[in-house]
Design a protein around this motif. Sequence first.
Motif, short mmCIF file in Angstrom:
data_model
loop_
_atom_site.label_atom_id
_atom_site.label_comp_id
_atom_site.label_asym_id
_atom_site.label_seq_id
_atom_site.Cartn_x
_atom_site.Cartn_y
_atom_site.Cartn_z
N PRO A 55 0.81 -1.25 -0.12
CA PRO A 55 0.05 0.08 0.08
C PRO A 55 0.88 1.27 0.09
CG PRO A 55 -0.02 -0.96 2.25
CD PRO A 55 0.80 -1.70 1.56
N VAL A 56 0.46 2.17 -0.81
CA VAL A 56 1.19 3.47 -0.87
C VAL A 56 0.45 4.74 -0.45
CG1 VAL A 56 3.07 2.74 -2.44
CG2 VAL A 56 0.80 3.94 -3.33
N GLY A 57 -0.87 4.24 -0.19
CA GLY A 57 -1.76 5.43 0.22
C GLY A 57 -3.30 4.55 0.77
N HIS A 58 -3.64 5.38 2.06
CA HIS A 58 -4.82 4.78 2.59
C HIS A 58 -5.53 6.22 3.13
CE1 HIS A 58 -6.97 4.13 6.33
NE2 HIS A 58 -7.02 2.65 5.84
N ALA A 59 -6.81 5.85 3.02
CA ALA A 59 -7.91 6.86 3.71
C ALA A 59 -8.97 6.23 4.34
CB ALA A 59 -8.24 8.21 2.74
N ALA A 60 -9.64 6.54 4.89
CA ALA A 60 -11.02 5.91 5.37
C ALA A 60 -12.34 6.74 5.65
CB ALA A 60 -10.82 5.07 6.43
N GLY A 115 -7.59 8.42 9.09
CA GLY A 115 -6.39 7.87 8.61
C GLY A 115 -6.01 7.87 7.01
N VAL A 116 -5.68 9.44 6.73
CA VAL A 116 -5.47 9.73 5.29
C VAL A 116 -3.82 9.85 5.34
CG1 VAL A 116 -5.51 11.27 3.75
CG2 VAL A 116 -7.31 10.91 5.23
N GLY A 117 -3.25 9.10 4.34
CA GLY A 117 -1.71 8.89 4.57
C GLY A 117 -1.37 8.45 3.10
N VAL A 118 -0.18 9.11 2.71
CA VAL A 118 0.44 8.52 1.66
C VAL A 118 1.97 8.34 1.99
CG1 VAL A 118 1.19 9.15 -0.71
CG2 VAL A 118 -1.26 9.57 -0.22
N ARG A 119 2.49 7.24 1.44
CA ARG A 119 3.77 7.04 1.57
C ARG A 119 4.65 8.22 1.16
NH1 ARG A 119 6.05 1.76 -0.57
NH2 ARG A 119 7.19 2.91 -2.32
N GLY A 153 2.71 13.90 -3.72
CA GLY A 153 2.90 14.85 -4.72
C GLY A 153 2.45 14.20 -6.27
N ARG A 154 1.80 12.93 -6.06
CA ARG A 154 1.56 12.13 -7.47
C ARG A 154 0.16 12.04 -7.66
NH1 ARG A 154 6.19 7.55 -7.88
NH2 ARG A 154 7.96 9.05 -7.27
N GLY A 155 -0.74 12.73 -6.73
CA GLY A 155 -2.12 12.55 -6.91
C GLY A 155 -2.87 11.36 -6.26
N ILE A 156 -2.15 10.74 -5.45
CA ILE A 156 -2.62 9.49 -4.83
C ILE A 156 -3.62 10.06 -3.68
CG2 ILE A 156 -1.95 7.69 -3.23
CD1 ILE A 156 0.40 7.45 -4.75
N GLY A 157 -3.40 11.02 -2.94
CA GLY A 157 -4.24 11.50 -1.69
C GLY A 157 -5.44 12.03 -2.37
N GLY A 158 -5.35 12.91 -3.59
CA GLY A 158 -6.48 13.58 -4.33
C GLY A 158 -7.39 12.22 -4.96
N PHE A 173 -4.49 21.32 1.48
CA PHE A 173 -4.90 20.35 0.59
C PHE A 173 -6.40 20.03 0.59
CE2 PHE A 173 -6.03 15.78 0.62
CZ PHE A 173 -5.76 15.23 -0.57
N TYR A 174 -6.99 20.13 1.66
CA TYR A 174 -8.50 19.99 1.96
C TYR A 174 -9.16 21.14 1.47
CZ TYR A 174 -7.39 15.89 4.58
OH TYR A 174 -6.95 14.49 5.08
N ARG A 175 -8.63 22.31 1.64
CA ARG A 175 -9.21 23.74 1.11
C ARG A 175 -9.17 23.54 -0.04
NH1 ARG A 175 -9.58 28.54 4.38
NH2 ARG A 175 -9.16 28.31 6.53
#
Length: 177
Positions: free
Chosen positions: A54-59, A79-83, A88-93, A121-123
């Motif tokens: 896993p390189v990204g997780h959110a719930a 639990g939002v996190g990216v390795r 910066g590669r759009g995984i969180g988005g 990020f959230y704004r």
Amino acid sequence: MTEVRIVHTADLERPDREAARALLDEAFDGDFTGHDWEHSLGGLHAMVWEGGEPVGHAAVVQRRLLHGGRALRAGYIEGVGVRADRRGRGIGGAMMAALERVARDAYDLGALAATDEAVPFYRARGWLPWRGPAHALTPAGIVRTKDADGALFVLPAGVPLDRTADLVCDWRDGDVW
């Protein structure tokens, strides 16, 4: 294109849960507690995998928030996190887009408590800051939670909100927000 897999906690196999927890421990530099992980369980997990890791997780989990004399069903983001080497590669988005759809379509609103680093990020995604006082419904009654002021954000989903009014969250162990 980043592929986001959505899975309910009940369908997240033990090795995958352990890998997600380890990812969040790393993403938060060891500042992700057992309570933080517990808060991420019981709902839907948005995860991005590369090479079996896993390189990204959110719930998104359901919480009750009291506002304007109503108990609202909130799709609460946890639990939002990216390795670190994949940021910066759009995984969180991509993960947030999937969970924002759930929050808008299945709940009265989306809500979250952001770290200082995550606020931009959230704004940028359209999350609105909660400007009113925050509280928690504790075993001792409603208690003011000033430490949450400025960290709370909402994603409206059809229920009228007065973002300057009181907002009360349900009780849980660890950080209530």
